[in-house]
Write a protein that holds these residues in place. Structure first.
Motif, PDB file in Angstrom:
ATOM      1  N   PHE A  45      35.627  49.010  26.407  1.00 48.54           N
ATOM      2  CA  PHE A  45      35.538  48.012  27.464  1.00 48.54           C
ATOM      3  C   PHE A  45      36.901  47.718  28.081  1.00 48.54           C
ATOM      4  CE2 PHE A  45      31.828  47.184  24.830  1.00 48.54           C
ATOM      5  CZ  PHE A  45      30.828  47.081  25.775  1.00 48.54           C
ATOM      6  N   GLU A  46      36.880  47.603  29.391  1.00 48.31           N
ATOM      7  CA  GLU A  46      38.024  47.092  30.137  1.00 48.31           C
ATOM      8  C   GLU A  46      37.621  45.752  30.719  1.00 48.31           C
ATOM      9  OE1 GLU A  46      40.384  47.972  34.328  1.00 48.31           O
ATOM     10  OE2 GLU A  46      39.446  49.650  33.259  1.00 48.31           O
ATOM     11  N   ILE A  47      38.466  44.742  30.567  1.00 44.72           N
ATOM     12  CA  ILE A  47      38.146  43.391  31.037  1.00 44.72           C
ATOM     13  C   ILE A  47      38.898  43.103  32.326  1.00 44.72           C
ATOM     14  CG2 ILE A  47      38.059  40.951  30.444  1.00 44.72           C
ATOM     15  CD1 ILE A  47      36.469  42.791  28.565  1.00 44.72           C
ATOM     16  N   VAL A  48      38.176  42.619  33.323  1.00 44.66           N
ATOM     17  CA  VAL A  48      38.780  42.167  34.581  1.00 44.66           C
ATOM     18  C   VAL A  48      38.410  40.699  34.763  1.00 44.66           C
ATOM     19  CG1 VAL A  48      38.823  42.403  37.087  1.00 44.66           C
ATOM     20  CG2 VAL A  48      38.677  44.447  35.652  1.00 44.66           C
ATOM     21  N   ASN A  49      39.406  39.840  34.724  1.00 42.37           N
ATOM     22  CA  ASN A  49      39.169  38.408  34.944  1.00 42.37           C
ATOM     23  C   ASN A  49      39.285  38.114  36.434  1.00 42.37           C
ATOM     24  OD1 ASN A  49      38.759  37.243  32.230  1.00 42.37           O
ATOM     25  ND2 ASN A  49      40.811  38.058  31.847  1.00 42.37           N
ATOM     26  N   PHE A  50      38.134  38.156  37.094  1.00 42.55           N
ATOM     27  CA  PHE A  50      38.097  37.964  38.549  1.00 42.55           C
ATOM     28  C   PHE A  50      38.277  36.492  38.913  1.00 42.55           C
ATOM     29  CE2 PHE A  50      35.624  36.979  42.385  1.00 42.55           C
ATOM     30  CZ  PHE A  50      36.160  37.881  43.296  1.00 42.55           C
ATOM     31  N   SER A  51      37.607  35.606  38.184  1.00 36.92           N
ATOM     32  CA  SER A  51      37.678  34.168  38.446  1.00 36.92           C
ATOM     33  C   SER A  51      37.118  33.446  37.231  1.00 36.92           C
ATOM     34  CB  SER A  51      36.871  33.790  39.699  1.00 36.92           C
ATOM     35  OG  SER A  51      35.500  34.151  39.549  1.00 36.92           O
ATOM     36  N   ASN A  52      37.227  32.143  37.227  1.00 36.42           N
ATOM     37  CA  ASN A  52      36.610  31.355  36.166  1.00 36.42           C
ATOM     38  C   ASN A  52      36.153  30.021  36.749  1.00 36.42           C
ATOM     39  OD1 ASN A  52      35.609  30.636  33.715  1.00 36.42           O
ATOM     40  ND2 ASN A  52      37.583  30.254  32.737  1.00 36.42           N
ATOM     41  N   PHE A  53      35.098  30.106  37.557  1.00 37.48           N
ATOM     42  CA  PHE A  53      34.560  28.907  38.182  1.00 37.48           C
ATOM     43  C   PHE A  53      33.035  28.923  38.144  1.00 37.48           C
ATOM     44  CE2 PHE A  53      35.956  31.498  42.092  1.00 37.48           C
ATOM     45  CZ  PHE A  53      34.743  32.160  42.223  1.00 37.48           C
ATOM     46  N   ALA A  54      32.454  27.771  38.416  1.00 37.83           N
ATOM     47  CA  ALA A  54      30.998  27.693  38.526  1.00 37.83           C
ATOM     48  C   ALA A  54      30.545  28.532  39.711  1.00 37.83           C
ATOM     49  CB  ALA A  54      30.563  26.243  38.709  1.00 37.83           C
ATOM     50  N   SER A  55      29.357  29.114  39.609  1.00 32.63           N
ATOM     51  CA  SER A  55      28.940  30.063  40.642  1.00 32.63           C
ATOM     52  C   SER A  55      28.632  29.414  41.982  1.00 32.63           C
ATOM     53  CB  SER A  55      27.738  30.883  40.166  1.00 32.63           C
ATOM     54  OG  SER A  55      26.607  30.078  39.936  1.00 32.63           O
ATOM     55  N   CYS A  56      28.561  28.092  42.038  1.00 30.34           N
ATOM     56  CA  CYS A  56      28.439  27.441  43.351  1.00 30.34           C
ATOM     57  C   CYS A  56      29.704  27.628  44.177  1.00 30.34           C
ATOM     58  CB  CYS A  56      28.104  25.955  43.191  1.00 30.34           C
ATOM     59  SG  CYS A  56      29.213  25.042  42.108  1.00 30.34           S
ATOM     60  N   ASN A  57      30.777  28.130  43.547  1.00 34.47           N
ATOM     61  CA  ASN A  57      32.014  28.452  44.270  1.00 34.47           C
ATOM     62  C   ASN A  57      32.018  29.864  44.840  1.00 34.47           C
ATOM     63  OD1 ASN A  57      34.186  26.166  43.724  1.00 34.47           O
ATOM     64  ND2 ASN A  57      33.053  26.450  41.823  1.00 34.47           N
ATOM     65  N   MET A  58      30.973  30.633  44.601  1.00 28.76           N
ATOM     66  CA  MET A  58      30.955  32.031  45.040  1.00 28.76           C
ATOM     67  C   MET A  58      30.613  32.092  46.533  1.00 28.76           C
ATOM     68  SD  MET A  58      31.750  34.990  43.932  1.00 28.76           S
ATOM     69  CE  MET A  58      31.686  34.986  42.141  1.00 28.76           C
ATOM     70  N   SER A  59      31.608  31.787  47.345  1.00 26.58           N
ATOM     71  CA  SER A  59      31.468  31.761  48.799  1.00 26.58           C
ATOM     72  C   SER A  59      31.360  33.180  49.341  1.00 26.58           C
ATOM     73  CB  SER A  59      32.693  31.084  49.412  1.00 26.58           C
ATOM     74  OG  SER A  59      33.852  31.854  49.109  1.00 26.58           O
TER      75      SER A  59
END
Length: 326
Positions: A45-59
């Motif tokens: 596995f390769e991990i990519v930390n794209f963001s760490n917010f609630a999905s209501c922030n997925m604009s």
């Protein structure tokens, strides 16, 4: 061993209870992987930390960034699949957006959790493990973007969240699951892929979804048009009917060449031009409104926005909605 990239975006799956007992972002991708026993036996596995917010922030802007990140990862031909951890609130929209913009045979699986990582019975670890199993399964290729929770696998086109808290929350209604994660193997039943793909846009057009309600007048539609909306989606009643007072606003938008998509508040079924009274679906079709062909309001907004990057002709956009299912 096969290689899988896990893109962590946040959501309940990556949350824990804070000092006040409320869920808040707390975990990044590395800790998510550590919570899953024996997962290293499935793949590298390769991990990519794209963001760490609630999905209501997925604009839309974040969706464009996510699609570009996935597109970039898939340039590596050694990658066998991608798992995206996400919040349940808007996972159906993110999966749908990637289904329309990523053209690759390798599996992309969104997974999530209804119970945060503090819960003794959190559903996150099992969902991540199952998603990883799907990502490494040869039969998962060419099935489009998928959403998998609670052992069930859904195509991105029609899946919707149906319950606020139950772990059995996702359903594709009449379209059904496309597969199931069993103990010994991944069982696939059918295909639900989009046959239409769009280039990832640099910007997302302003498309406003509006829920019709009894007694509603045209003021809201007229305001949206005057404020620069390039498209409007109206969640109508039943077969696609709206209050009679709303018809004038729809005509106003159409006279301004603004595409108007009609969806239904009903979970199952299609809108269809079968009623001819004022506000009836047949009259709306005569005005040049686009019928959603069973897509939800949220997904119709995304599809209309992507369609507007190619054309603003309502008949051409209707063809896109009509022919999306492969």
């Amino acid at each position: 061993m096969k290689k899988v990239v896990i893109i962590a975006t946040g959501g309940t799956i990556a949350m824990k209870k804070n000092n006040s007992g409320k869920s808040s972002p707390a975990i990044f991708g590395e800790k998510l992987i550590e919570s899953v026993p024996c997962i290293r036996e499935i793949a590298d596995f390769e991990i990519v930390n794209f963001s760490n917010f609630a999905s209501c922030n997925m604009s839309p802007e974040n969706l464009i960034r996510l699609a570009k990140k996935v597109e970039d990862i898939l340039k590596n031909k050694d990658i066998n699949g991608i798992v995206i951890t996400h919040g349940t609130d808007t996972v159906e929209e993110s999966a749908f957006f990637l289904e329309l913009t990523i053209d690759d045979e390798r599996p992309i699986i969104f997974t999530a959790a209804q119970r945060d990582a503090s819960e003794i019975d959190s559903d996150g670890p099992r969902n991540i493990k199952n998603a990883a199993r799907i990502a490494t399964d040869e039969r998962a290729k060419n099935r489009g973007v998928m959403v998998s929770l609670n052992e069930e696998i859904f195509g991105a086109l029609y899946v919707q969240k149906t319950h606020t808290s139950n772990i059995k929350t996702f359903s594709s209604g009449e379209m059904g699951m496309i597969g199931y994660v069993d103990i010994d193997k991944i069982c696939f039943y059918n295909f639900q892929k989009s046959k239409i793909k769009f280039k990832i846009p640099e910007n997302f057009p302003v498309v406003i979804p509006i829920m019709a309600f009894t007694g509603m007048d045209s003021n809201l539609i007229e305001f949206c048009v005057r404020s620069g909306a390039r498209g409007i989606v109206i969640e109508a009643f039943g077969r696609g009917n709206v209050p009679p007072e709303l018809e004038d606003g729809i005509l106003f938008a159409r006279e301004k060449k603004i595409p108007v998509v009609i969806t239904s508040r009903c979970y199952n079924g299609r809108v269809l031009p079968v009623y001819s009274y004022k506000g009836g679906s047949s009259r709306l079709k005569d005005f040049g409104c686009i019928f959603s062909e069973g897509l939800s309001t949220a997904k119709s907004r995304l599809l209309l926005g992507l369609a507007l990057t190619q054309t603003d002709d309502s008949s051409e956009i209707q063809d896109i909605f009509t022919n999306i299912l492969c």
